[in-house]
Motif scaffolding. Structure first.
Motif, PDB file in Angstrom:
ATOM      1  N   GLU A  19      42.475  25.921  52.168  1.00  0.00           N
ATOM      2  CA  GLU A  19      42.067  25.026  53.401  1.00  0.00           C
ATOM      3  C   GLU A  19      40.641  24.574  53.053  1.00  0.00           C
ATOM      4  O   GLU A  19      39.879  25.289  52.890  1.00  0.00           O
ATOM      5  N   LYS A  20      40.590  23.140  53.790  1.00  0.00           N
ATOM      6  CA  LYS A  20      39.308  22.792  53.855  1.00  0.00           C
ATOM      7  C   LYS A  20      38.366  23.377  54.939  1.00  0.00           C
ATOM      8  O   LYS A  20      38.949  23.925  56.065  1.00  0.00           O
ATOM      9  N   PRO A  21      37.179  23.477  54.899  1.00  0.00           N
ATOM     10  CA  PRO A  21      36.269  23.990  55.950  1.00  0.00           C
ATOM     11  C   PRO A  21      36.424  23.263  57.190  1.00  0.00           C
ATOM     12  O   PRO A  21      36.559  21.875  57.384  1.00  0.00           O
ATOM     13  N   GLY A  22      36.450  24.109  58.247  1.00  0.00           N
ATOM     14  CA  GLY A  22      36.785  23.424  59.438  1.00  0.00           C
ATOM     15  C   GLY A  22      38.345  23.389  60.013  1.00  0.00           C
ATOM     16  O   GLY A  22      38.482  22.925  60.932  1.00  0.00           O
ATOM     17  N   TRP A  23      39.329  23.467  59.136  1.00  0.00           N
ATOM     18  CA  TRP A  23      40.426  23.275  59.487  1.00  0.00           C
ATOM     19  C   TRP A  23      41.150  24.576  60.333  1.00  0.00           C
ATOM     20  O   TRP A  23      40.457  25.612  60.038  1.00  0.00           O
ATOM     21  N   ILE A  24      41.895  24.337  61.079  1.00  0.00           N
ATOM     22  CA  ILE A  24      42.373  25.269  61.907  1.00  0.00           C
ATOM     23  C   ILE A  24      43.823  25.991  61.468  1.00  0.00           C
ATOM     24  O   ILE A  24      44.744  25.081  61.333  1.00  0.00           O
ATOM     25  N   SER A  25      43.868  27.228  61.351  1.00  0.00           N
ATOM     26  CA  SER A  25      45.038  27.635  60.656  1.00  0.00           C
ATOM     27  C   SER A  25      46.204  27.842  61.897  1.00  0.00           C
ATOM     28  O   SER A  25      47.474  27.839  61.418  1.00  0.00           O
ATOM     29  N   ASP A  26      45.810  28.028  62.959  1.00  0.00           N
ATOM     30  CA  ASP A  26      46.918  28.122  64.181  1.00  0.00           C
ATOM     31  C   ASP A  26      47.344  26.622  64.452  1.00  0.00           C
ATOM     32  O   ASP A  26      46.631  26.025  65.029  1.00  0.00           O
ATOM     33  N   ILE A  27      48.836  26.256  64.642  1.00  0.00           N
ATOM     34  CA  ILE A  27      49.191  24.950  64.799  1.00  0.00           C
ATOM     35  C   ILE A  27      48.978  24.745  66.340  1.00  0.00           C
ATOM     36  O   ILE A  27      48.804  23.552  66.492  1.00  0.00           O
ATOM     37  N   HIS A  28      49.029  25.707  67.034  1.00  0.00           N
ATOM     38  CA  HIS A  28      48.860  25.263  68.637  1.00  0.00           C
ATOM     39  C   HIS A  28      47.328  24.778  68.828  1.00  0.00           C
ATOM     40  O   HIS A  28      47.183  23.989  69.632  1.00  0.00           O
ATOM     41  N   LYS A  29      46.368  25.639  68.157  1.00  0.00           N
ATOM     42  CA  LYS A  29      45.185  25.398  68.197  1.00  0.00           C
ATOM     43  C   LYS A  29      44.882  23.860  67.533  1.00  0.00           C
ATOM     44  O   LYS A  29      44.217  23.103  68.302  1.00  0.00           O
ATOM     45  N   ALA A  30      45.418  23.582  66.549  1.00  0.00           N
ATOM     46  CA  ALA A  30      45.284  22.431  66.082  1.00  0.00           C
ATOM     47  C   ALA A  30      46.034  21.246  67.059  1.00  0.00           C
ATOM     48  O   ALA A  30      45.349  20.028  66.939  1.00  0.00           O
ATOM     49  N   ASN A  31      47.093  21.254  67.308  1.00  0.00           N
ATOM     50  CA  ASN A  31      47.554  20.380  68.133  1.00  0.00           C
ATOM     51  C   ASN A  31      46.967  20.122  69.500  1.00  0.00           C
ATOM     52  O   ASN A  31      46.529  18.981  69.911  1.00  0.00           O
ATOM     53  N   LYS A  32      46.358  21.121  70.111  1.00  0.00           N
ATOM     54  CA  LYS A  32      45.498  21.070  71.320  1.00  0.00           C
ATOM     55  C   LYS A  32      44.108  20.199  70.602  1.00  0.00           C
ATOM     56  O   LYS A  32      43.867  19.474  71.516  1.00  0.00           O
ATOM     57  N   ARG A  33      43.704  20.391  69.734  1.00  0.00           N
ATOM     58  CA  ARG A  33      42.609  19.862  69.152  1.00  0.00           C
ATOM     59  C   ARG A  33      42.572  18.271  68.930  1.00  0.00           C
ATOM     60  O   ARG A  33      42.130  17.402  69.319  1.00  0.00           O
ATOM     61  N   ILE A  34      43.941  18.117  68.531  1.00  0.00           N
ATOM     62  CA  ILE A  34      44.278  16.861  68.135  1.00  0.00           C
ATOM     63  C   ILE A  34      44.666  15.970  69.394  1.00  0.00           C
ATOM     64  O   ILE A  34      44.198  14.779  69.531  1.00  0.00           O
ATOM     65  N   GLU A  35      45.152  16.607  70.626  1.00  0.00           N
ATOM     66  CA  GLU A  35      45.103  15.875  71.928  1.00  0.00           C
ATOM     67  C   GLU A  35      43.912  15.694  72.576  1.00  0.00           C
ATOM     68  O   GLU A  35      43.630  14.467  72.968  1.00  0.00           O
ATOM     69  N   GLU A  36      42.908  16.566  72.396  1.00  0.00           N
ATOM     70  CA  GLU A  36      41.723  16.177  72.743  1.00  0.00           C
ATOM     71  C   GLU A  36      40.947  15.362  72.100  1.00  0.00           C
ATOM     72  O   GLU A  36      40.421  14.531  72.749  1.00  0.00           O
ATOM     73  N   LEU A  37      41.049  15.190  71.048  1.00  0.00           N
ATOM     74  CA  LEU A  37      40.346  14.037  69.975  1.00  0.00           C
ATOM     75  C   LEU A  37      41.059  12.833  70.416  1.00  0.00           C
ATOM     76  O   LEU A  37      40.447  11.912  70.463  1.00  0.00           O
ATOM     77  N   THR A  38      42.431  12.708  70.557  1.00  0.00           N
ATOM     78  CA  THR A  38      42.993  11.530  70.930  1.00  0.00           C
ATOM     79  C   THR A  38      42.498  11.027  72.106  1.00  0.00           C
ATOM     80  O   THR A  38      42.312   9.763  72.423  1.00  0.00           O
TER      81      THR A  38
END
Length: 86
Positions: free
Chosen positions: A22-41
């Motif tokens: 994994e690259k640094p800063g990547w989130i391993s939990d898919i729910h956290k990643a989806n939430k972050r994607i929504e916030e960034l969007t």
């Protein structure tokens, strides 16, 4: 394997293969990643709207400057020079 350089190269390669992919800063939990994607969007959409308003404002300023005879060199003057004149 008896040469120090070969031994060191082998150890370095083994360590690289065992390292997480994994690259640094990547989130391993898919729910956290989806939430972050929504916030960034959402943030991206807000910034696009602000940028569009600034472009519209610039076009108005550009038209007004042209109507009142302001030249490009007058508009490009640093603020400090403008303060000295007033």
């Amino acid at each position: 394997m008896k040469l120090p350089a070969v031994d060191m190269a082998m150890k370095n390669r083994k360590a690289a293969l065992k390292a997480p992919m994994e690259k640094p800063g990547w989130i391993s939990d898919i729910h956290k990643a989806n939430k972050r994607i929504e916030e960034l969007t959402e943030t991206n959409q807000k910034l696009k709207a602000i940028n569009q308003k600034l472009v519209e404002r610039f076009l108005i300023w550009q038209a007004n400057a042209d109507m009142h005879g302001l030249t490009q060199s007058m508009l490009d003057q640093p603020v400090s020079q403008l303060r000295k004149r007033t």
